[in-house]
Every structure is written in C-alpha cells, then in structure tokens.
Design an enzyme around this catalytic site. Structure first.
Site, mmCIF file in Angstrom:
data_model
loop_
_atom_site.group_PDB
_atom_site.id
_atom_site.type_symbol
_atom_site.label_atom_id
_atom_site.label_comp_id
_atom_site.label_asym_id
_atom_site.label_seq_id
_atom_site.Cartn_x
_atom_site.Cartn_y
_atom_site.Cartn_z
ATOM 1 N N HIS A 125 1.219 0.009 3.233
ATOM 2 C CA HIS A 125 1.464 -0.301 4.658
ATOM 3 C C HIS A 125 0.477 -1.336 5.206
ATOM 4 O O HIS A 125 0.648 -1.803 6.332
ATOM 5 C CB HIS A 125 1.382 0.961 5.516
ATOM 6 C CG HIS A 125 2.468 1.961 5.249
ATOM 7 N ND1 HIS A 125 3.809 1.638 5.343
ATOM 8 C CD2 HIS A 125 2.421 3.271 4.883
ATOM 9 C CE1 HIS A 125 4.531 2.716 5.049
ATOM 10 N NE2 HIS A 125 3.727 3.716 4.761
ATOM 11 N N ASP A 162 8.177 4.708 -2.965
ATOM 12 C CA ASP A 162 7.658 5.603 -1.921
ATOM 13 C C ASP A 162 8.771 5.837 -0.889
ATOM 14 O O ASP A 162 9.634 4.985 -0.701
ATOM 15 C CB ASP A 162 6.457 4.926 -1.263
ATOM 16 C CG ASP A 162 5.679 5.818 -0.317
ATOM 17 O OD1 ASP A 162 4.637 6.345 -0.725
ATOM 18 O OD2 ASP A 162 6.118 5.983 0.843
ATOM 19 N N HIS A 164 8.564 5.748 2.185
ATOM 20 C CA HIS A 164 8.391 4.826 3.317
ATOM 21 C C HIS A 164 8.490 3.376 2.850
ATOM 22 O O HIS A 164 8.078 3.053 1.733
ATOM 23 C CB HIS A 164 7.021 5.050 3.967
ATOM 24 C CG HIS A 164 6.784 6.463 4.410
ATOM 25 N ND1 HIS A 164 6.071 7.370 3.656
ATOM 26 C CD2 HIS A 164 7.209 7.124 5.512
ATOM 27 C CE1 HIS A 164 6.051 8.538 4.291
ATOM 28 N NE2 HIS A 164 6.736 8.429 5.414
ATOM 29 N N ASP A 245 6.399 10.824 -2.238
ATOM 30 C CA ASP A 245 6.827 11.528 -1.020
ATOM 31 C C ASP A 245 8.343 11.500 -0.821
ATOM 32 O O ASP A 245 8.850 12.019 0.178
ATOM 33 C CB ASP A 245 6.086 10.998 0.224
ATOM 34 C CG ASP A 245 5.971 9.494 0.256
ATOM 35 O OD1 ASP A 245 6.601 8.823 -0.583
ATOM 36 O OD2 ASP A 245 5.239 8.972 1.126
HETATM 37 ZN ZN ZN Z 1 4.944 7.169 1.891
#
Ligand code: ZN
Length: 308
Positions: A125, A162, A164, A245
C-alpha cells in the site's frame, strides 16, 4: 531446488497498537509454521537493511527523510487511522526491503532458485510519497527496481494475490512499461483502487473479485486473466506480493480461499517462472491476519516453492 527464507527478529519489534491486526504475533505464527521438519531444506538467512539509494529508486528523498524524522525515540506515532511507527519500525521496513534485494542478488548469483521474505510491516500500500494501510515503504517495488538497476533485467512482473489492491505498487509503476503489475483483490474493499479501467500504460492488470469468491471461482479467473497476462509479458523475474488475507478465515476480507488454493497459485506462478526466467521467483509476505490460517497458508506456499 534451493529456496531461501529471509527472517529477522527485528520484524517482531515493529510495534502496533493493542488490538491492531498487523501485529508482531504474525511473525511468531509464521516462524512456528516454518519450524516443522519438512522446512529443514530451506536455506535461512538474515537480511541486510535496504540501502538508501535502493529505497530512493521508488520513493522521493523528501518522503524517506520525512518518514525517518517521524520515528519516535519511544512510544508510537500514528500516520493515519491504521498506520503507525515506533522506534524500530523503519529498521524493520528497511530489512524487509533489504531481504528482497538480498534474495534477488542470491538468485541472480545462482545460489538459489526462489525465495520467501517473511517480514513486516507489509509494503504494497506504500505509494511513492504516502504511507498507508500498515505500509511504510514498498518492498516488492524496491526489489523490482533493484533487479533492473543492479542486474540489468529488462522486465519484472509483480503478481499480488493479497485480498487488498496494492495501490502503492500500481502508483510506483503505472507509467513504466518495464514492470507488469497484476492484482487480484476483493472489490469494493480497502483501499478503493484497483478497477479494471486502471491500466497504467498497458502494464497494469486489475482483477476485482466480489465478496464471497471461493477457490474454484478464483482459479477460473486467475487462469483466464492472470496467467495469459504474465505469460505474454515474459518476465525476467517474477515477484509475488503474497498476502494471505484472501483466506476464508481472515478477519479483514471476504474471499474464501483455502491452503490448497495458495498451493495452486504458487504452482501456476512457478510454471510461468520456469518458462520465462529459469524459475527465478521472489515472494514477499504482505497481509494475512488470522494467525492460524496465516501459519498454515505460509507453510503451504513455502513448501510448494521448495518442492523438487
Ligand atoms: Zn491485505
């Protein structure tokens, strides 16, 4: 096949507030999972911190200096609602990026075929000049740039599974056709980016997935979209943003992958790496917040990397 494992006690010293999902116990869970006898074949190494110039190849100097200046002598400083730094945060982040560099150097020297970096804080991120989503600096991006600058590799592919979207990795490479970034992620979900219309200069492939997507659904879209994109790019090095995740038990996502699905993803990625770049693959831990599922998933992933 030789598989390298990079870990360091400093990764557990990056402190987060009580109740924060990205916690030091994640490293203990990973360490415990990889202490089973079947992992005796791994070559374990301690990383060296990423040099300033390697970080500056992805993040502006002013940003790195600002981050360093924010590091407190004690306690914690919140950078936003979910990202914070303590006294050992920057050294942990630099060691995780440094592990990517060490792994790439070792693989390019022929010492190993692939590697797993078990570090924290995660990195995907972290944008060029913005820390967010638990991330300070972007390890996979720093690794990719190092592979190009230090080893003359032309094309690096980064595949991010991931749950995200890796907005930071996309931000760093969205105008650079020498790096392919492919992401599967839950959508709508944090951080809100990752639409298929975000294509960079043709080098960004975003594959948003609805909440509830299970293993069979995931595999069919991965086979249809991710595999052809990476094969066509024909990378000189394959890097994985390995977040766990998207596991069914994870508290931060609603994708329903199981350990077998991570094995399957790893095998597909190794196939591409075998075909394009003599198996050269470096995998970097990103998310994964259910400690038991994280341990099992990392074990499944690393056992596959190390399989003959
Ligand atoms: Zn994540």
């Amino acid at each position: 096949m030789t598989t390298l494992l990079y870990t360091d006690p400093a990764f557990a010293r990056h402190q987060t507030p009580r109740g924060h999902p990205e916690r030091a116990e994640r490293m203990i869970a990973v360490e415990r999972a990889l202490s089973a006898p079947e992992f005796d074949v791994l070559v374990r190494r301690r990383p060296t911190p990423a040099p300033y110039e390697a970080i500056a190849a992805c993040h502006p100097s002013a940003y790195i200096e600002k981050l360093e200046a924010l590091i407190p002598a004690e306690g914690m400083i919140a950078l936003d609602a979910d990202t914070n730094v303590g006294p050992d945060s920057m050294i942990a982040a630099r060691l995780a990026s440094g592990a990517m560099i060490n792994a790439i150097d070792a693989i390019m020297a022929g010492e190993a075929q692939n590697a797993f970096v078990a570090g924290r804080p995660p990195g995907h991120h972290a944008e060029r000049d913005h820390a967010m989503g638990f991330c300070l600096i972007n390890h996979v991006a720093i690794g990719a740039r190092h592979a190009q600058k230090a080893h003359g590799l032309e094309r690096v592919a980064i595949v991010d599974f991931d749950v995200h979207h890796g907005n930071g990795t996309q931000d760093i490479f969205e105008t650079d056709p020498s790096v392919l970034y492919v992401s599967t992620h839950q959508s709508p979900h944090y951080p809100g980016t990752g639409s298929p219309t975000e294509r960079g200069v043709g080098n960004i492939v975003n594959l948003p997935l609805a909440a509830g997507t299970d293993g069979p659904m995931y595999r069919s879209v991965f086979e249809a979209v991710v595999m052809p994109a990476v094969r066509a790019f024909d990378p000189d090095l394959l890097i994985l943003s390995a977040g766990f995740d998207a596991h069914a038990d994870d508290p931060l996502g609603d994708i329903r992958l199981l350990e077998d699905d991570f094995v399957w993803i790893t095998e597909r990625m190794m196939e591409v790496a075998d075909r394009s770049c003599r198996g050269r693959l470096v995998s970097c831990l990103e998310g994964g917040y259910d400690l038991a599922a994280l341990g099992r998933s990392v074990a499944a992933h690393v056992a596959t990397l190390a399989k003959d």
